[in-house]
Scaffold this motif. Structure first.
Motif, PDB file in Angstrom:
ATOM      1  N   LEU A   1      -8.455   0.159 -10.609  1.00 43.22           N
ATOM      2  CA  LEU A   1      -7.085   0.644 -10.455  1.00 43.22           C
ATOM      3  C   LEU A   1      -6.104  -0.500 -10.231  1.00 43.22           C
ATOM      4  N   ASN A   2      -6.513  -1.509  -9.468  1.00 43.36           N
ATOM      5  CA  ASN A   2      -5.628  -2.647  -9.236  1.00 43.36           C
ATOM      6  C   ASN A   2      -5.370  -3.433 -10.513  1.00 43.36           C
ATOM      7  N   ASN A   3      -6.395  -3.499 -11.382  1.00 47.05           N
ATOM      8  CA  ASN A   3      -6.250  -4.231 -12.641  1.00 47.05           C
ATOM      9  C   ASN A   3      -5.497  -3.428 -13.695  1.00 47.05           C
ATOM     10  N   HIS A   4      -5.406  -2.127 -13.503  1.00 47.69           N
ATOM     11  CA  HIS A   4      -4.723  -1.262 -14.473  1.00 47.69           C
ATOM     12  C   HIS A   4      -3.792  -0.304 -13.724  1.00 47.69           C
ATOM     13  N   PRO A   5      -2.666  -0.829 -13.229  1.00 49.73           N
ATOM     14  CA  PRO A   5      -1.766   0.005 -12.423  1.00 49.73           C
ATOM     15  C   PRO A   5      -1.219   1.210 -13.184  1.00 49.73           C
ATOM     16  N   GLY A   6      -1.285   1.170 -14.513  1.00 48.56           N
ATOM     17  CA  GLY A   6      -0.842   2.332 -15.277  1.00 48.56           C
ATOM     18  C   GLY A   6      -1.674   3.568 -14.987  1.00 48.56           C
ATOM     19  N   LEU A   7      -2.941   3.377 -14.636  1.00 51.55           N
ATOM     20  CA  LEU A   7      -3.793   4.514 -14.278  1.00 51.55           C
ATOM     21  C   LEU A   7      -3.295   5.183 -13.007  1.00 51.55           C
ATOM     22  N   ILE A   8      -2.815   4.370 -12.059  1.00 47.25           N
ATOM     23  CA  ILE A   8      -2.273   4.934 -10.828  1.00 47.25           C
ATOM     24  C   ILE A   8      -1.030   5.760 -11.134  1.00 47.25           C
ATOM     25  N   ALA A   9      -0.146   5.191 -11.954  1.00 45.14           N
ATOM     26  CA  ALA A   9       1.088   5.902 -12.287  1.00 45.14           C
ATOM     27  C   ALA A   9       0.803   7.216 -13.005  1.00 45.14           C
ATOM     28  N   LYS A  10      -0.255   7.237 -13.824  1.00 37.82           N
ATOM     29  CA  LYS A  10      -0.556   8.442 -14.608  1.00 37.82           C
ATOM     30  C   LYS A  10      -1.299   9.491 -13.790  1.00 37.82           C
ATOM     31  N   HIS A  11      -2.314   9.068 -13.048  1.00 34.29           N
ATOM     32  CA  HIS A  11      -3.208  10.021 -12.392  1.00 34.29           C
ATOM     33  C   HIS A  11      -2.956  10.186 -10.890  1.00 34.29           C
ATOM     34  N   LEU A  12      -2.281   9.198 -10.268  1.00 35.59           N
ATOM     35  CA  LEU A  12      -2.017   9.263  -8.835  1.00 35.59           C
ATOM     36  C   LEU A  12      -0.544   9.003  -8.577  1.00 35.59           C
ATOM     37  N   PRO A  13       0.337   9.858  -9.082  1.00 41.08           N
ATOM     38  CA  PRO A  13       1.781   9.599  -8.982  1.00 41.08           C
ATOM     39  C   PRO A  13       2.276   9.505  -7.548  1.00 41.08           C
ATOM     40  N   GLY A  14       1.647  10.202  -6.637  1.00 42.71           N
ATOM     41  CA  GLY A  14       2.073  10.128  -5.245  1.00 42.71           C
ATOM     42  C   GLY A  14       1.914   8.730  -4.683  1.00 42.71           C
ATOM     43  N   ILE A  15       0.791   8.107  -4.980  1.00 48.25           N
ATOM     44  CA  ILE A  15       0.560   6.741  -4.522  1.00 48.25           C
ATOM     45  C   ILE A  15       1.474   5.780  -5.265  1.00 48.25           C
ATOM     46  N   ALA A  16       1.664   6.024  -6.558  1.00 47.80           N
ATOM     47  CA  ALA A  16       2.515   5.132  -7.360  1.00 47.80           C
ATOM     48  C   ALA A  16       3.919   5.060  -6.793  1.00 47.80           C
ATOM     49  N   ARG A  17       4.463   6.190  -6.361  1.00 58.31           N
ATOM     50  CA  ARG A  17       5.816   6.184  -5.807  1.00 58.31           C
ATOM     51  C   ARG A  17       5.871   5.414  -4.500  1.00 58.31           C
ATOM     52  N   ILE A  18       4.841   5.555  -3.691  1.00 54.62           N
ATOM     53  CA  ILE A  18       4.809   4.868  -2.408  1.00 54.62           C
ATOM     54  C   ILE A  18       4.769   3.354  -2.590  1.00 54.62           C
ATOM     55  N   TYR A  19       3.989   2.889  -3.563  1.00 52.75           N
ATOM     56  CA  TYR A  19       3.801   1.451  -3.768  1.00 52.75           C
ATOM     57  C   TYR A  19       4.726   0.881  -4.834  1.00 52.75           C
ATOM     58  N   GLU A  20       5.733   1.617  -5.225  1.00 54.06           N
ATOM     59  CA  GLU A  20       6.655   1.137  -6.244  1.00 54.06           C
ATOM     60  C   GLU A  20       7.359  -0.138  -5.759  1.00 54.06           C
ATOM     61  N   GLY A  21       7.321  -1.177  -6.581  1.00 57.38           N
ATOM     62  CA  GLY A  21       7.958  -2.435  -6.236  1.00 57.38           C
ATOM     63  C   GLY A  21       7.090  -3.387  -5.450  1.00 57.38           C
ATOM     64  N   VAL A  22       5.888  -2.950  -5.042  1.00 56.99           N
ATOM     65  CA  VAL A  22       4.967  -3.801  -4.297  1.00 56.99           C
ATOM     66  C   VAL A  22       4.046  -4.515  -5.279  1.00 56.99           C
ATOM     67  N   LEU A  23       3.864  -5.819  -5.097  1.00 53.25           N
ATOM     68  CA  LEU A  23       3.071  -6.617  -6.027  1.00 53.25           C
ATOM     69  C   LEU A  23       1.744  -7.018  -5.403  1.00 53.25           C
ATOM     70  N   THR A  24       0.697  -7.050  -6.229  1.00 49.91           N
ATOM     71  CA  THR A  24      -0.564  -7.627  -5.793  1.00 49.91           C
ATOM     72  C   THR A  24      -0.436  -9.144  -5.798  1.00 49.91           C
ATOM     73  N   LEU A  25      -1.423  -9.830  -5.253  1.00 46.17           N
ATOM     74  CA  LEU A  25      -1.395 -11.293  -5.231  1.00 46.17           C
ATOM     75  C   LEU A  25      -1.324 -11.850  -6.649  1.00 46.17           C
ATOM     76  N   GLN A  26      -2.079 -11.263  -7.569  1.00 44.51           N
ATOM     77  CA  GLN A  26      -2.068 -11.740  -8.950  1.00 44.51           C
ATOM     78  C   GLN A  26      -0.693 -11.555  -9.586  1.00 44.51           C
ATOM     79  N   GLU A  27      -0.054 -10.413  -9.336  1.00 48.73           N
ATOM     80  CA  GLU A  27       1.283 -10.183  -9.873  1.00 48.73           C
ATOM     81  C   GLU A  27       2.298 -11.123  -9.236  1.00 48.73           C
TER      82      GLU A  27
END
Length: 257
Positions: free
Chosen positions: A27-53
């Motif tokens: 999921l961390n490597n493919h954040p699009g999966l979070i946005a598609k299947h876990l929209p609640g989490i996606a909204r919470i973490y919107e704008g937050v970057l991983t170390l790689q990002e």
């Protein structure tokens, strides 16, 4: 279940078992999966970057080799120690003038450290929403390391009041402005990154980032940038991209811009 044909009819070869860390990595490597299947989490973490990002966000600052001057490695060590600690206080604030390398120094503390690879970076405190704060504080099993940028001093106090009791599982490093010539703060959990000296700081960074650029041009870039490492790195990049600048020291401000 697959061995009992009377129970379910399916091809057991289609079943794979995945551990939770594997799913988290996926999921961390493919954040699009979070946005598609876990929209609640996606909204919470919107704008937050991983170390790689975070590492790929600022190609000028991050691409330049880290230069240890004015004991900046000591600041790096303090940040690492704070993130790894499980004692109070859990908010460490790093202050400094714009462009002196605050964010780059914190990033250096997190890079190439396996136990700090899960750190999350929030580019602006203004985007650190209530939903994310609630998720962090209410989930008693959640352990998180966060770096929050563009945080004013008065906002640090408010954040500490909200998260201070969760020091065993929530660790914060906040980054914010400082006044010119400010060398220290009275609190032990506040560090001030002084502006770099032209010769002992900025010029060292310019030499490392601008290897191959003639020395007079390097020195003119350092002199013009003064304490601003970000500006110095931008000028190095501009010099690299335009051959007509490579042998032309900066004469005045209009020329540089």
């Amino acid at each position: 279940v697959a061995s009992d044909p009377a129970a379910y009819i399916f091809n057991p070869g289609l079943i794979e078992f995945r551990t939770l860390p594997t799913l988290c990595t996926l999921l961390n490597n493919h954040p699009g999966l979070i946005a598609k299947h876990l929209p609640g989490i996606a909204r919470i973490y919107e704008g937050v970057l991983t170390l790689q990002e975070w590492e790929t966000q600022d190609r000028f600052g991050v691409a330049a080799p880290f230069v240890d001057f004015a004991a900046r490695s000591h600041v790096v060590a303090q940040i690492r120690s704070h993130l790894r600690s499980r004692t109070a206080p859990n908010v460490l604030h790093l202050a400094g003038l714009s462009g002196v390398g605050k964010t780059r120094t914190v990033l250096e503390a997190c890079r190439d450290q396996p136990d700090l690879s899960s750190v999350l970076y929030v580019p602006r405190f203004a985007s650190f929403g209530e939903a994310l704060l609630r998720r962090l504080t209410r989930n008693q099993d959640l352990v998180a390391l966060l770096v929050v940028d563009e945080v004013a001093l008065e906002e640090v106090q408010g954040l500490t009041a909200h998260v201070g009791q969760f020091f065993q599982r929530l660790r914060f490093v906040t980054i914010g402005p400082a006044r010119r010539n400010e060398r220290s703060r009275s609190s032990s959990n506040m560090l001030v990154l002084p502006e770099p000296e032209t010769q002992e700081g900025v010029l060292q960074v310019v030499r490392r980032a601008g290897a191959g650029i003639p020395a007079p041009v390097q020195e003119s870039i350092a002199d013009f940038a003064a304490h601003d490492l970000r500006l110095a790195l931008m000028l190095v990049e501009a010099t690299r991209q335009d051959d007509s600048f490579r042998d032309l020291p900066i004469g005045d401000g209009d020329e540089a811009w």
